[in-house]
Design a protein around this motif. Structure first.
Motif, PDB file in Angstrom:
ATOM      1  N   UNK F   1       0.836  -1.214   0.000  1.00  0.00           N
ATOM      2  CA  UNK F   1       0.000   0.000   0.000  1.00  0.00           C
ATOM      3  C   UNK F   1       0.867   1.258   0.000  1.00  0.00           C
ATOM      4  N   UNK F   2       0.505   2.199  -0.875  1.00  0.00           N
ATOM      5  CA  UNK F   2       1.303   3.413  -1.000  1.00  0.00           C
ATOM      6  C   UNK F   2       0.467   4.626  -0.588  1.00  0.00           C
ATOM      7  N   UNK F   3       1.086   5.531   0.183  1.00  0.00           N
ATOM      8  CA  UNK F   3       0.391   6.729   0.657  1.00  0.00           C
ATOM      9  C   UNK F   3       1.021   7.964   0.012  1.00  0.00           C
ATOM     10  N   UNK F   4       0.183   8.835  -0.583  1.00  0.00           N
ATOM     11  CA  UNK F   4       0.677  10.118  -1.091  1.00  0.00           C
ATOM     12  C   UNK F   4       0.233  11.203  -0.101  1.00  0.00           C
ATOM     13  N   UNK F   5       1.200  11.792   0.635  1.00  0.00           N
ATOM     14  CA  UNK F   5       0.817  12.822   1.610  1.00  0.00           C
ATOM     15  C   UNK F   5       0.193  14.022   0.904  1.00  0.00           C
ATOM     16  N   UNK F   6      -0.743  14.673   1.570  1.00  0.00           N
ATOM     17  CA  UNK F   6      -1.447  15.798   0.961  1.00  0.00           C
ATOM     18  C   UNK F   6      -0.753  17.121   1.303  1.00  0.00           C
TER      19      UNK F   6
ATOM     20  N   UNK G  24      -3.146  -3.768   5.270  1.00  0.00           N
ATOM     21  CA  UNK G  24      -3.462  -2.340   5.190  1.00  0.00           C
ATOM     22  C   UNK G  24      -3.049  -1.604   6.454  1.00  0.00           C
ATOM     23  N   UNK G  66      -6.806   9.243   4.051  1.00  0.00           N
ATOM     24  CA  UNK G  66      -6.561   9.130   5.489  1.00  0.00           C
ATOM     25  C   UNK G  66      -6.868  10.473   6.137  1.00  0.00           C
ATOM     26  N   UNK G  92      -3.452  12.159   3.837  1.00  0.00           N
ATOM     27  CA  UNK G  92      -2.848  11.621   2.627  1.00  0.00           C
ATOM     28  C   UNK G  92      -3.865  10.830   1.833  1.00  0.00           C
ATOM     29  N   UNK G  93      -3.455  10.487   0.601  1.00  0.00           N
ATOM     30  CA  UNK G  93      -4.290   9.715  -0.304  1.00  0.00           C
ATOM     31  C   UNK G  93      -3.666   8.329  -0.446  1.00  0.00           C
ATOM     32  N   UNK G  94      -4.507   7.287  -0.343  1.00  0.00           N
ATOM     33  CA  UNK G  94      -4.033   5.917  -0.521  1.00  0.00           C
ATOM     34  C   UNK G  94      -4.045   5.611  -2.009  1.00  0.00           C
ATOM     35  N   UNK G  95      -2.888   5.256  -2.556  1.00  0.00           N
ATOM     36  CA  UNK G  95      -2.803   5.009  -4.003  1.00  0.00           C
ATOM     37  C   UNK G  95      -2.738   3.522  -4.322  1.00  0.00           C
TER      38      UNK G  95
END
Lengths: 95, 95, 95, 95, 95, 95, 95
Positions: F1-6, G24, G66, G92-95
């Motif tokens: 799972x990959x998270x892109x910080x906002x 997750x 998140x 953040x956005x989960x990609x």
């Protein structure tokens, strides 16, 4: 009697619980602030920016809105309870 | 004696409860801040912006306004109680 | 001794209660902050904006002003009590 | 040892009570913050604005100033007590 | 190990009391915050303004500075105690 | 799972105490907030300015950073503990 | 019933713990605020800047996000629990 809200304020007619449409908003049983439903009666001309220009309002009279429980000042107009609040106190518009 | 409010302040003559028009504003019995009714006697020239320019006032002398219960400073002029408050303390104009 | 207030500050000579003109300001008996009366002795050159420019002052030496009870710093000059306060602490000008 | 204050700070040599000129500032006996007298020893180059530009200082070394009792940080330089404070902590200049 | 402070932060090596030059800064015995002496080891590239531009730093590595007692975060680098603080926490530069 | 910080947030993998290089950062025994060490895993696209423009990030994935003990939100990704924090919470970069 | 969030607010459908993908996000057992997972249902048109211009939104409907445990207002729509929060509350956005 007619009230024109000042700046970015709006005049709202609160929707009573029993008037809600079926399948509508049911407030969950938590400690969180619960949104309330209402109808916009009148809107101000918008906030005044740093250079004296008007920031236009997003909502208009007739919009059905959600707002926080503690938003605004209560006021009775011709015997009917209303609220005056800032536009930023609105959470969303019911479409 | 005449008072010219400074900046974005206004001078307000509070409307006494018994002077209210029938069918007018009746304050509900809640813990919320209750709006008060008054008449604008004089207005300042407006706030000064970051570049020294004037932000014009929205209300004018003669306007009938609603304001929060705790807004402004009390002052008696020639024996009559008035309030000096910022324009932003006004909730709405009675039309 | 002469004091030049800095920035948007003003030097004020407080008007004693007994010196007030008849029919003048009589402070009501409430818990609200009561405005005080005074005369502007000297004014600063004005606040400095974000770009170094001067924001001109609205009041001038000689103006008779109203201000909040707790505004400013007390200072005695050549034995006479004065106040130094920000221009924004002035509620209004007596005309 | 020489100190160059940073930004809009100034280095001030406090004037002792007994050194005050006759007919000078006598602090009234109230609960208000009492202004103090001092001499500017050194000034910073001024605050940096949002675009990196310098906001020039209003006071200069040698100016005799008034400031609030609790303004600034105390510091002894070569055994003599000084204060470092922001220019905005200055109430006025003694001329 | 080398640390590059971020934004407008600086890395400071605190000067121990016993290392101070004779005739240097002696902290008076008061309740006020006492300035501390230190040497700048490294500086950040400067704060980023509202438009993404860099606000240049005023101090540079090697500068001897004064700062407030409670400024910054303590950090040991290769066994030696340092501080990381914002440039605005610096009171003045010792020349 | 990959998270892109906002926005200006970063995703950080905390470095455990025992994994620190010898001669590295040893936290002094004081009441001050102690900086923590970590590695940047992902960075947001940067804060959005008042006009909608992007303020670019200073750190990039792979950077070894110091941050305050109480910075950020803890989050486990695929069983490994991470932190999401604002770029401004970073004290410095280890080079 | 459809809700259009106002300004920079978003409408979020919270993801229940049991619905999470294996491997997750597992919330660590600490006192820190724990991020929550959800799906964006609708987004506002974006904040209004000082000049009346729109700041575009970063997230869009369908994004898996998140957010902090205490973010937003709870609201049930057609019997299903949702949240209305500001875009800045998203970590953040989960990609």
């Amino acid at each position: 009697m007619k009230i024109r809200p000042l700046g970015d304020r709006i005049l709202v007619l609160r929707v009573k619980e029993e008037e809600k449409t079926s399948g509508g908003i049911i407030i969950p049983d938590t400690a969180k602030e619960k949104p309330q439903e209402g109808q916009v009666v009148a809107v101000g001309r918008g906030k005044t920016g740093d250079k004296g220009e008007r920031i236009p309002m997003t909502v208009k009279a007739g919009d059905r809105i959600l707002f926080g429980k503690y938003a605004g000042n209560e006021i009775k107009i011709d015997g009917v309870e209303h609220l005056i609040m800032h536009e930023d106190d609105i959470l969303g518009i019911v479409e």
